[in-house]
Design a protein around this motif. Structure first.
Motif, short mmCIF file in Angstrom:
data_model
loop_
_atom_site.label_atom_id
_atom_site.label_comp_id
_atom_site.label_asym_id
_atom_site.label_seq_id
_atom_site.Cartn_x
_atom_site.Cartn_y
_atom_site.Cartn_z
N SER A 1 0.80 -1.22 0.00
CA SER A 1 0.00 0.00 0.00
C SER A 1 0.84 1.27 0.00
N ARG A 2 2.14 1.16 0.29
CA ARG A 2 3.03 2.32 0.37
C ARG A 2 4.46 1.86 0.16
N GLY A 3 5.35 2.81 -0.08
CA GLY A 3 6.74 2.48 -0.28
C GLY A 3 7.50 2.32 1.03
N GLN A 4 8.60 1.59 0.99
CA GLN A 4 9.40 1.38 2.19
C GLN A 4 10.37 2.52 2.45
N VAL B 1 6.65 2.80 12.70
CA VAL B 1 7.25 1.53 12.32
C VAL B 1 8.44 1.81 11.41
N LEU B 2 9.64 1.57 11.91
CA LEU B 2 10.84 1.74 11.09
C LEU B 2 11.15 0.44 10.35
N PRO B 3 11.67 0.52 9.12
CA PRO B 3 12.19 -0.66 8.46
C PRO B 3 13.34 -1.26 9.25
N HIS B 4 13.65 -2.53 9.01
CA HIS B 4 14.65 -3.22 9.80
C HIS B 4 16.02 -2.55 9.75
N GLY B 5 16.46 -2.14 8.59
CA GLY B 5 17.77 -1.53 8.47
C GLY B 5 17.89 -0.28 9.31
N GLU B 6 16.86 0.58 9.24
CA GLU B 6 16.88 1.82 10.00
C GLU B 6 16.80 1.54 11.50
#
Length: 253
Positions: A180-183, A198-203
């Motif tokens: 539904s949206r970009g990472q 919610v942060l992506p794993h890398g961040e």
């Protein structure tokens, strides 16, 4: 690391929990407080399966960041810890105090923001958040604050929505099988009446390392076959992809 999360999220989320969410979350408190074994998250993953709580918790000073009705603190107290709960919602804390009286458990409950905790450095051996600060607070604020109040070698454990869920979540209805949206640039989900982070794993890993945390485990939860649907995510979806995850990290030193 920089971010531009608006400060008004604190008041927005306070209103959500005081005016809306407390009405349906409060009645769940008694069932949570009465549990013999802790279970975590939407899918009630048992403690025996994930070992979220560290060994040696008996006698440890702990803090529940965004404690809500404080059932996690109740579990910690029964395990021998000395917990403190902090939350921005007066109504959630009012329910927690009713539960304290009913279950004859007494520990401090503070009205406050987990992004600015009123304790000195090096105070706690464990900081914990089950869909509390871990979802509702700015991670660039609450995670450094958790590092500040932990003793060297102290643990931070938290559960939250997974980045994959955040990418597939929708304003209305359950998460889709399509994105539904970009990472890139994903930090928060603004639903109008509330704001979730919610942060992506890398961040998230970079942020934790910048705060001198060592990642010990990341558990991506699969819903059990007996799971029921939730408005935001179906059991079928969460049996194919992780809707939530548990992080276990340790402060260096």
């Amino acid at each position: 690391m920089t971010h531009d999360a608006p400060a008004e999220h604190v008041e927005q989320n306070r209103r959500f929990w005081d005016d809306e969410a407390a009405a349906w979350h409060g009645p769940l408190a008694r069932a949570h407080w009465a549990q013999a074994e802790p279970s975590w998250g939407l899918w009630a993953t048992p403690e025996s399966q994930v070992s979220l709580l560290p060994e040696g918790i008996d006698g440890m000073r702990t803090i529940d960041l965004g404690c809500g009705t404080a059932y996690v603190s109740a579990w910690l107290a029964r395990a021998g810890a000395h917990p403190v709960g902090i939350d921005v919602s007066e109504r959630q804390l009012a329910t927690a105090r009713v539960m304290q009286a009913e279950f004859d458990l007494d520990f401090p409950l503070l009205l406050g923001n987990a992004e600015n905790v009123p304790f000195e450095d090096n105070t706690f051996g464990l900081a914990i958040s089950e869909y509390g600060a871990s979802l509702w607070c700015d991670p660039y604020q609450w995670i450094p604050e958790a590092a500040r109040i932990l003793v060297p070698g102290g643990r931070l454990v938290f559960s939250r929505y997974s980045p994959l869920f955040a990418l597939c979540a929708r304003p209305e209805g359950p998460a889709s099988a399509a994105l539904s949206r970009g990472q890139f640039g994903l930090t928060r989900l603004d639903w109008g009446n509330r704001m979730e982070f919610v942060l992506p794993h890398g961040e998230m890993i970079r942020l934790l390392r910048a705060c001198d945390f060592v990642v010990e485990d990341l558990i991506e939860i699969q819903a059990p076959q007996s799971a029921r649907d939730y408005p935001e995510v179906s059991a079928d979806w969460a049996q194919q992809w992780p809707s939530e995850e548990i992080w276990k990290v340790r402060l260096a030193g």
